[in-house]
Design an enzyme around this catalytic site. Structure first.
Site, mmCIF file in Angstrom:
data_model
loop_
_atom_site.group_PDB
_atom_site.id
_atom_site.type_symbol
_atom_site.label_atom_id
_atom_site.label_comp_id
_atom_site.label_asym_id
_atom_site.label_seq_id
_atom_site.Cartn_x
_atom_site.Cartn_y
_atom_site.Cartn_z
ATOM 1 N N LYS A 1 -13.492 4.964 2.971
ATOM 2 C CA LYS A 1 -12.313 4.937 3.839
ATOM 3 C C LYS A 1 -12.300 3.589 4.546
ATOM 4 O O LYS A 1 -13.183 3.280 5.347
ATOM 5 C CB LYS A 1 -12.344 6.073 4.855
ATOM 6 C CG LYS A 1 -11.110 6.111 5.747
ATOM 7 C CD LYS A 1 -11.168 7.278 6.716
ATOM 8 C CE LYS A 1 -9.952 7.330 7.605
ATOM 9 N NZ LYS A 1 -9.994 8.462 8.554
ATOM 10 N N LYS B 1 -9.680 5.798 0.196
ATOM 11 C CA LYS B 1 -8.511 5.787 1.071
ATOM 12 C C LYS B 1 -8.412 4.429 1.753
ATOM 13 O O LYS B 1 -9.399 3.993 2.348
ATOM 14 C CB LYS B 1 -8.645 6.895 2.121
ATOM 15 C CG LYS B 1 -7.486 6.984 3.102
ATOM 16 C CD LYS B 1 -7.715 8.081 4.130
ATOM 17 C CE LYS B 1 -6.546 8.143 5.104
ATOM 18 N NZ LYS B 1 -6.759 9.148 6.167
#
Length: 331
Positions: free
Chosen positions: A200, A253
């Protein structure tokens, strides 16, 4: 007279008709590949989200009804994100493990009405924190890793008790996958999976999401725990750790700007790889389409196909329901 080239190999033959193109297509996007992120709040009315046109913040009743509609389109799972009232926020985010809170009630409501729908839950403190960070903030501004992990484990057990199928820690604290796995197993939730936000990134693409949840940091940024956008080897290191700690699925992400990271993880992963087309990616398509500059349907399908082609087995996208409808007519 037109000269005919002596070409024994003509790749265009496989593109000659729609039937041929469908027959030889290497990457196929289906509703079953996608998860729909959904926002919820305690209010009794469903509210359009200004920063994400076409996306709604749902009441509990509206959420349950919408999940039924989504299930009928062939989408098998939803990912829930709560907007928590300011009065319930605190420095340690205790509301995140309140068994009678908004989030556990939403999980139970969905599973009661739609038992076959996968409910995937977000584990992080930012919706519950008065500081807006994914972890507990020390007086000097540091994010306290180990103290946060203890709270995240309690949050995960609370969600599993309510009926969550998969726990998805998005906080990026070190060691949280192992702590959550241990806590779930100790509480008897050995069948509850973990989809770890493995890579992330500290991305500028999250802005509309934070507006949707009112969860932006009150001070500082998230760069000490989310990944540097310039790094890819670090993602492999995070992957190795998460899998060793018990992750059943891993995630990248955002998705679109990090297709190379998706590919690198997919090449080595022994577990399914997910990718999240985040709010900023969504908003760029939605805003440009509403201005008449892009074909929203074509762009959404193309970008999601690209994410899957890069190696994602699972794609989280706010377009999931609309793409599922479009695929019924385009194939």
């Amino acid at each position: 007279m037109t000269h005919q080239l002596d070409l024994p190999i003509r790749p265009r033959r496989n593109r000659a008709t729609p039937a041929l193109r469908d027959l030889v297509r290497e990457t196929t996007l289906t509703p079953a590949d996608m998860l729909l992120p959904m926002f919820l709040h305690v209010d009794e009315h469903d509210v359009p989200i200004e920063s994400m046109p076409g996306v709604t913040r749902w009441s509990l009743d509206g959420l349950v009804e919408e999940v039924g509609r989504v299930a009928a389109l062939g989408i098998r799972g939803v990912v829930l994100f709560p907007k928590i009232e300011d009065v319930l926020k605190s420095p340690r985010g205790e509301e995140c493990h309140n068994p009678d809170g908004l989030y556990p009630r939403a999980i139970r409501a969905i599973k009661d009405a739609h038992p076959d729908m996968l409910v995937i839950t977000d584990v992080a403190l930012d919706p519950y924190s008065s500081e807006g960070h994914d972890g507990i903030v020390a007086p000097d501004g540091r994010i306290l890793n180990d103290e946060t992990v203890e709270v995240l484990a309690m949050q995960a057990v609370c969600q599993a008790d309510a009926g969550a199928d998969v726990i998805a820690p998005s906080d990026m604290m070190d060691g949280r996958v192992e702590a959550i796995r241990d806590a779930l197993d100790a509480d008897g939730h050995t069948d509850v999976g973990i989809m770890s936000y493995t890579a992330k990134y500290a991305s500028a693409f999250y802005g509309p999401f934070r507006g949707a949840l009112d969860s932006a940091p009150k001070s500082g940024d998230k760069k000490t725990y989310q990944m540097d956008p310039g790094n890819v080897r670090e993602a492999l290191r995070e992957y190795e750790q998460d899998v060793l700690e018990g992750a059943d699925m891993v995630m990248v992400k955002p998705a679109g700007p990090y297709l190379d990271v998706i590919r690198r993880l997919a090449d080595v992963s022994t577990v399914p790889v997910a990718a999240y087309q985040v709010s900023g990616e969504y908003l760029m398509i939605a805003a440009a389409s509403r201005a008449g500059w892009l074909d929203e349907r074509a762009i959404a399908i193309e970008t999601l196909t690209g994410i899957k082609r890069a190696g994602a087995d699972i794609v989280l996208t706010y377009y999931a329901d609309r793409v599922a409808e479009w695929l019924q007519t385009t194939g």
